[in-house]
Design a protein around this motif. Structure first.
Motif, mmCIF file in Angstrom:
data_model
loop_
_atom_site.group_PDB
_atom_site.id
_atom_site.type_symbol
_atom_site.label_atom_id
_atom_site.label_comp_id
_atom_site.label_asym_id
_atom_site.label_seq_id
_atom_site.Cartn_x
_atom_site.Cartn_y
_atom_site.Cartn_z
ATOM 1 N N PRO A 1 0.816 -1.221 0.000
ATOM 2 C CA PRO A 1 0.000 0.000 0.000
ATOM 3 C C PRO A 1 0.846 1.266 0.000
ATOM 4 C CG PRO A 1 -0.917 -1.615 1.500
ATOM 5 C CD PRO A 1 0.405 -2.172 1.036
ATOM 6 N N TRP B 1 1.201 2.150 -5.210
ATOM 7 C CA TRP B 1 0.310 3.128 -5.838
ATOM 8 C C TRP B 1 1.096 4.270 -6.475
ATOM 9 C CZ3 TRP B 1 -3.223 3.315 -0.902
ATOM 10 C CH2 TRP B 1 -3.844 2.061 -0.771
ATOM 11 N N PRO C 1 -5.115 3.615 -8.273
ATOM 12 C CA PRO C 1 -4.695 4.689 -7.361
ATOM 13 C C PRO C 1 -3.745 5.692 -8.014
ATOM 14 C CG PRO C 1 -4.646 2.592 -6.223
ATOM 15 C CD PRO C 1 -4.873 2.286 -7.674
ATOM 16 N N ILE D 1 -5.681 7.922 -10.409
ATOM 17 C CA ILE D 1 -6.448 8.929 -9.658
ATOM 18 C C ILE D 1 -5.527 10.050 -9.177
ATOM 19 C CG2 ILE D 1 -7.763 9.333 -7.542
ATOM 20 C CD1 ILE D 1 -8.959 6.539 -7.893
ATOM 21 N N LEU D 2 -4.356 9.675 -8.662
ATOM 22 C CA LEU D 2 -3.402 10.683 -8.183
ATOM 23 C C LEU D 2 -2.941 11.586 -9.317
ATOM 24 C CD1 LEU D 2 -1.178 8.563 -5.747
ATOM 25 C CD2 LEU D 2 -2.742 10.405 -5.125
#
Length: 205
Positions: free
Chosen positions: A39, A43, A182, A185-186
């Motif tokens: 995690p 990402w 992720p 999206i970032l």
């Protein structure tokens, strides 16, 4: 010290028997290297992750912390990608490199494969975990380098990363989203912020 006991049967299981045990629902991937996300780190950089190596029954052996090998459960997340080190080709076995001679000296491939993982894992139960110099990639490399000590291929972190990128397969389509969504999206948020800043700066002038 860790050890492995194969299921009790009249005759040793064949390679085909073991490969047929593959079951994504139970996270069983015989003769394979499996990869999962870390995690936040994954990402931000999708090639960064955590690896384990699976025995002939498909159970993952994972160097998760100092002097500790966990069997049948990966750290952080379930397996996301699998690199099948061996694949069935009729009654024979070939590695992903197309080299069929590996582990074929006496045809007891499952037993030999499991012994390699046990020996490599026992060594790592003596080591302190270090994120850079002694991690899950080093454990897997130690095991793979025992497969064919005379091979010109020497596995290290970079080799395993490359083989996972080149030959690894996502275990299910949704796994792709777990890895890349992720970051997407970032990046979209970053683009939106940049556009807003540029727009506000333009209006001021």
């Amino acid at each position: 010290m860790v050890d492995v006991v194969l299921d009790s049967v009249n005759e040793p299981p064949t390679v085909d028997d073991c490969i047929n045990l593959e079951d994504p629902e139970r996270d069983l991937y015989p003769f394979s290297v499996v990869w999962t996300v870390i995690p936040f780190l994954t990402w931000l950089c999708p090639i960064v992750g955590h690896v384990g190596i699976c025995d002939s029954q498909g159970r993952v052996w994972d160097f998760q912390k100092s002097k500790t090998i966990i069997i049948d459960r990966m750290k952080y997340h379930r397996p996301i990608k699998v690199w099948r080190f061996f694949r069935a080709t009729g009654t024979d076995v070939a590695s992903q490199q197309g080299r069929a001679h590996l582990l074929l000296s006496n045809r007891r491939i499952p037993e030999q494969w499991d012994r390699i993982i046990v020996d490599g894992s026992n060594l790592y139960t003596q080591y302190t975990y270090h994120w850079k110099n002694r991690n899950s990639y080093h454990h897997v490399a130690e095991c793979l380098n025992r497969v064919d000590p005379n091979s010109s291929v020497h596995y290290r972190t970079s080799t395993i990363i490359w083989r996972l990128l080149k030959e690894g397969k996502f275990v299910r389509k949704s796994s792709i989203l777990v890895v890349y969504l992720p970051l997407i999206i970032l990046l979209l948020l970053l683009i939106i912020i940049i556009l807003l800043v540029v727009t506000l700066a333009t209006r001021k002038h």
